[in-house]
Design a protein around this motif. Sequence first.
Motif, PDB file in Angstrom:
ATOM      1  N   GLN A  92       0.859  -1.176   0.000  1.00  0.00           N
ATOM      2  CA  GLN A  92       0.000   0.000   0.000  1.00  0.00           C
ATOM      3  C   GLN A  92       0.890   1.218   0.000  1.00  0.00           C
ATOM      4  O   GLN A  92       2.021   1.147   0.380  1.00  0.00           O
ATOM      5  CB  GLN A  92      -0.816   0.027   1.289  1.00  0.00           C
ATOM      6  CG  GLN A  92      -1.828  -1.055   1.382  1.00  0.00           C
ATOM      7  CD  GLN A  92      -3.066  -0.671   0.613  1.00  0.00           C
ATOM      8  OE1 GLN A  92      -3.273   0.481   0.314  1.00  0.00           O
ATOM      9  NE2 GLN A  92      -3.861  -1.645   0.286  1.00  0.00           N
ATOM     10  N   ASP A  93       0.309   2.338  -0.324  1.00  0.00           N
ATOM     11  CA  ASP A  93       0.997   3.562   0.020  1.00  0.00           C
ATOM     12  C   ASP A  93       1.019   3.519   1.510  1.00  0.00           C
ATOM     13  O   ASP A  93       1.734   4.189   2.189  1.00  0.00           O
ATOM     14  CB  ASP A  93       0.226   4.762  -0.502  1.00  0.00           C
ATOM     15  CG  ASP A  93      -0.166   5.703   0.593  1.00  0.00           C
ATOM     16  OD1 ASP A  93       0.708   6.031   1.362  1.00  0.00           O
ATOM     17  OD2 ASP A  93      -1.316   6.096   0.651  1.00  0.00           O
ATOM     18  N   GLY A  94       0.196   2.634   1.927  1.00  0.00           N
ATOM     19  CA  GLY A  94       0.084   2.465   3.334  1.00  0.00           C
ATOM     20  C   GLY A  94      -1.311   2.827   3.755  1.00  0.00           C
ATOM     21  O   GLY A  94      -2.149   3.195   2.962  1.00  0.00           O
ATOM     22  N   GLY A  95      -1.504   2.653   5.033  1.00  0.00           N
ATOM     23  CA  GLY A  95      -2.767   3.035   5.605  1.00  0.00           C
ATOM     24  C   GLY A  95      -2.546   4.252   6.472  1.00  0.00           C
ATOM     25  O   GLY A  95      -1.479   4.423   7.060  1.00  0.00           O
ATOM     26  N   ASP A  96      -3.560   5.089   6.526  1.00  0.00           N
ATOM     27  CA  ASP A  96      -3.468   6.307   7.331  1.00  0.00           C
ATOM     28  C   ASP A  96      -4.278   6.075   8.598  1.00  0.00           C
ATOM     29  O   ASP A  96      -5.502   5.960   8.552  1.00  0.00           O
ATOM     30  CB  ASP A  96      -4.013   7.495   6.543  1.00  0.00           C
ATOM     31  CG  ASP A  96      -3.101   7.843   5.368  1.00  0.00           C
ATOM     32  OD1 ASP A  96      -2.770   6.939   4.585  1.00  0.00           O
ATOM     33  OD2 ASP A  96      -2.735   9.014   5.233  1.00  0.00           O
ATOM     34  N   LEU A  97      -3.586   6.024   9.731  1.00  0.00           N
ATOM     35  CA  LEU A  97      -4.189   5.579  10.986  1.00  0.00           C
ATOM     36  C   LEU A  97      -4.464   6.754  11.921  1.00  0.00           C
ATOM     37  O   LEU A  97      -3.572   7.571  12.185  1.00  0.00           O
ATOM     38  CB  LEU A  97      -3.245   4.585  11.670  1.00  0.00           C
ATOM     39  CG  LEU A  97      -3.703   3.994  13.005  1.00  0.00           C
ATOM     40  CD1 LEU A  97      -4.906   3.066  12.802  1.00  0.00           C
ATOM     41  CD2 LEU A  97      -2.557   3.233  13.673  1.00  0.00           C
ATOM     42  N   ARG A 143      -2.175  12.798   6.077  1.00  0.00           N
ATOM     43  CA  ARG A 143      -3.094  12.155   5.142  1.00  0.00           C
ATOM     44  C   ARG A 143      -3.246  12.998   3.881  1.00  0.00           C
ATOM     45  O   ARG A 143      -3.129  14.226   3.931  1.00  0.00           O
ATOM     46  CB  ARG A 143      -4.452  11.986   5.812  1.00  0.00           C
ATOM     47  CG  ARG A 143      -5.080  13.321   6.199  1.00  0.00           C
ATOM     48  CD  ARG A 143      -5.748  13.247   7.536  1.00  0.00           C
ATOM     49  NE  ARG A 143      -6.404  14.497   7.928  1.00  0.00           N
ATOM     50  CZ  ARG A 143      -5.828  15.409   8.705  1.00  0.00           C
ATOM     51  NH1 ARG A 143      -4.581  15.258   9.108  1.00  0.00           N
ATOM     52  NH2 ARG A 143      -6.485  16.484   9.063  1.00  0.00           N
ATOM     53  N   CYS A 144      -3.575  12.347   2.770  1.00  0.00           N
ATOM     54  CA  CYS A 144      -3.977  13.105   1.591  1.00  0.00           C
ATOM     55  C   CYS A 144      -5.386  13.646   1.829  1.00  0.00           C
ATOM     56  O   CYS A 144      -6.156  13.072   2.597  1.00  0.00           O
ATOM     57  CB  CYS A 144      -3.918  12.228   0.333  1.00  0.00           C
ATOM     58  SG  CYS A 144      -4.885  10.705   0.406  1.00  0.00           S
ATOM     59  N   ASP A 145      -5.698  14.782   1.211  1.00  0.00           N
ATOM     60  CA  ASP A 145      -7.010  15.376   1.461  1.00  0.00           C
ATOM     61  C   ASP A 145      -7.502  16.108   0.218  1.00  0.00           C
ATOM     62  O   ASP A 145      -6.716  16.489  -0.652  1.00  0.00           O
ATOM     63  CB  ASP A 145      -6.949  16.330   2.672  1.00  0.00           C
ATOM     64  CG  ASP A 145      -6.200  17.603   2.363  1.00  0.00           C
ATOM     65  OD1 ASP A 145      -6.765  18.480   1.682  1.00  0.00           O
ATOM     66  OD2 ASP A 145      -5.024  17.736   2.779  1.00  0.00           O
ATOM     67  N   HIS A 159     -10.048  10.794  -0.819  1.00  0.00           N
ATOM     68  CA  HIS A 159      -8.720  10.851  -0.223  1.00  0.00           C
ATOM     69  C   HIS A 159      -8.770  10.252   1.181  1.00  0.00           C
ATOM     70  O   HIS A 159      -9.851  10.038   1.739  1.00  0.00           O
ATOM     71  CB  HIS A 159      -8.238  12.303  -0.136  1.00  0.00           C
ATOM     72  CG  HIS A 159      -8.004  12.935  -1.467  1.00  0.00           C
ATOM     73  ND1 HIS A 159      -8.993  13.590  -2.164  1.00  0.00           N
ATOM     74  CD2 HIS A 159      -6.897  13.016  -2.232  1.00  0.00           C
ATOM     75  CE1 HIS A 159      -8.501  14.045  -3.303  1.00  0.00           C
ATOM     76  NE2 HIS A 159      -7.228  13.711  -3.369  1.00  0.00           N
ATOM     77  N   CYS A 160      -7.591  10.047   1.780  1.00  0.00           N
ATOM     78  CA  CYS A 160      -7.561   9.439   3.119  1.00  0.00           C
ATOM     79  C   CYS A 160      -8.337  10.279   4.135  1.00  0.00           C
ATOM     80  O   CYS A 160      -9.002   9.743   5.014  1.00  0.00           O
ATOM     81  CB  CYS A 160      -6.113   9.253   3.577  1.00  0.00           C
ATOM     82  SG  CYS A 160      -5.282   7.900   2.716  1.00  0.00           S
ATOM     83  N   HIS A 161      -8.241  11.589   4.025  1.00  0.00           N
ATOM     84  CA  HIS A 161      -8.968  12.455   4.959  1.00  0.00           C
ATOM     85  C   HIS A 161     -10.470  12.151   4.885  1.00  0.00           C
ATOM     86  O   HIS A 161     -11.136  11.969   5.909  1.00  0.00           O
ATOM     87  CB  HIS A 161      -8.697  13.922   4.624  1.00  0.00           C
ATOM     88  CG  HIS A 161      -9.454  14.892   5.466  1.00  0.00           C
ATOM     89  ND1 HIS A 161      -9.035  15.271   6.721  1.00  0.00           N
ATOM     90  CD2 HIS A 161     -10.617  15.556   5.235  1.00  0.00           C
ATOM     91  CE1 HIS A 161      -9.903  16.136   7.237  1.00  0.00           C
ATOM     92  NE2 HIS A 161     -10.870  16.322   6.349  1.00  0.00           N
ATOM     93  N   THR A 187      -7.309   3.125   3.608  1.00  0.00           N
ATOM     94  CA  THR A 187      -6.421   2.525   2.614  1.00  0.00           C
ATOM     95  C   THR A 187      -6.249   3.558   1.504  1.00  0.00           C
ATOM     96  O   THR A 187      -7.193   3.868   0.786  1.00  0.00           O
ATOM     97  CB  THR A 187      -7.033   1.227   2.058  1.00  0.00           C
ATOM     98  OG1 THR A 187      -8.419   1.449   1.786  1.00  0.00           O
ATOM     99  CG2 THR A 187      -6.892   0.102   3.055  1.00  0.00           C
ATOM    100  N   CYS A 188      -5.069   4.086   1.403  1.00  0.00           N
ATOM    101  CA  CYS A 188      -4.856   5.288   0.594  1.00  0.00           C
ATOM    102  C   CYS A 188      -5.148   5.058  -0.881  1.00  0.00           C
ATOM    103  O   CYS A 188      -4.686   4.082  -1.471  1.00  0.00           O
ATOM    104  CB  CYS A 188      -3.419   5.770   0.753  1.00  0.00           C
ATOM    105  SG  CYS A 188      -3.133   7.324  -0.109  1.00  0.00           S
ATOM    106  N   PRO A 189      -5.929   5.957  -1.486  1.00  0.00           N
ATOM    107  CA  PRO A 189      -6.167   5.874  -2.930  1.00  0.00           C
ATOM    108  C   PRO A 189      -4.887   6.053  -3.753  1.00  0.00           C
ATOM    109  O   PRO A 189      -4.897   5.851  -4.961  1.00  0.00           O
ATOM    110  CB  PRO A 189      -7.150   7.021  -3.191  1.00  0.00           C
ATOM    111  CG  PRO A 189      -7.822   7.249  -1.877  1.00  0.00           C
ATOM    112  CD  PRO A 189      -6.753   6.993  -0.855  1.00  0.00           C
ATOM    113  N   GLY A 190      -3.789   6.421  -3.083  1.00  0.00           N
ATOM    114  CA  GLY A 190      -2.504   6.480  -3.783  1.00  0.00           C
ATOM    115  C   GLY A 190      -1.906   5.106  -3.998  1.00  0.00           C
ATOM    116  O   GLY A 190      -0.858   4.966  -4.627  1.00  0.00           O
TER     117      GLY A 190
HETATM  118 ZN   LIG Z   1      -3.884   8.882   1.215  1.00  0.00          ZN
END
Ligand SMILES: [Zn+2]
Length: 372
Positions: free
Chosen positions: A131-136, A216-218, A233-235, A297-300
């Motif tokens: 993943q770009d990763g997860g934003d927690l 986070r992306c927003d 976005h993650c936000h 789960t980041c859309p990136g």
């Molecule tokens: Zn993101």
Amino acid sequence: MAQTTQATTTTTTTTTTTPPLPAYFPTTSTSPLHPPTALYAKLKTLSEENGGLIKTAEILVPPRSGRAWKVPAGALFRLSTPAGPQVGTCKSKSKSKSKSKSQSQSQSQSQSQSQSQSQSILFSISSFVVQDGGDLNVFNADNPRERFWAARTRQLQSSHVSEGDRLWSNLPYMRPLCGVVEDGCEVRSVGREARRDARGGVTPCGGRCHDLLGTRCDPYVSHMLTGASYDFHCHSNLVRALLPHGLSESDVHDVLNVFQVTGLDSQGRYFMEASPATPDSTLTFFAEQPLLCALSTCPGGDLSAWGWHQAQDAATAAAGDKPDMKATCRPIKVEVFELSDAAKGDVLQGWREPAVSGYAGMHGMAVPGGED
Ligand SMILES: [Zn+2]
């Protein structure tokens, strides 16, 4: 005419600069900055196979989405990336000990899902896919005003978290919310480790995993940069995940980017690299308080195809020849584990939830009691 070579005199200045010490370090033998090594080492040995853990919840956070869940104090939660290897850089599954361990763990977890209902809890997150990763985001479940403070955690721990680090809460609470018991996501597992130190592997560009530098992306910064409006976005994923728990957009806070490799370049500018997570990657936390967690789960995706074109593509429905970012997006699995009664009696003996800050002042103010 012969050229004259002018001799140059090089003056070498020998400067002996002693690197400054980290600003935050334990000042007493009982300082809370000492990692809880003994406790976490014991927690790390617990599994469903040896009867130490009982799975009480499992969530698969779909790609490009968000979910929230609760974890009792004294439990574990594990994040994992089960959906497949990262684009292009994944090694075979059999290479590392931690991989085979987490692989068997995930198998047994699915087998014993029906058993999981009671007892104390471990909360862990694992990543199967890159993943770009997860934003927690992390809150105290009983008082969501207490929440993860990324900036202070960065000072108290490091720019990237690893085993033994804890996620600290905001003011006026200032105590650990949870800590990293096991980090099963290594840049070396995908052949990208240039060097290694006490805090783990470092990529050739200086990147480390589990990012605390960024956020986070927003959709707001996306609109600022692209002119497009895009809702996932993650936000926004975190907003939707938290709404059913009575929280709102203003409660979303700076994140821990799990499974994400980042760093600062020679000019101090933030960079991201593709996630090293594989189908066997895991990241397991010990809940030091009752927690409400939310993960996007980041859309990136795994960042191998990342770009600001996403929002523009969504607006125009035309990706053209740009990289297919959606193809790099995968789920993250969340599992919550309670400790068995036997494990609780052994491992958690003497452990108790950390107290809030003992500061009893009024910031120098003398507040009038009322009208005389
Ligand atoms: Zn993101």
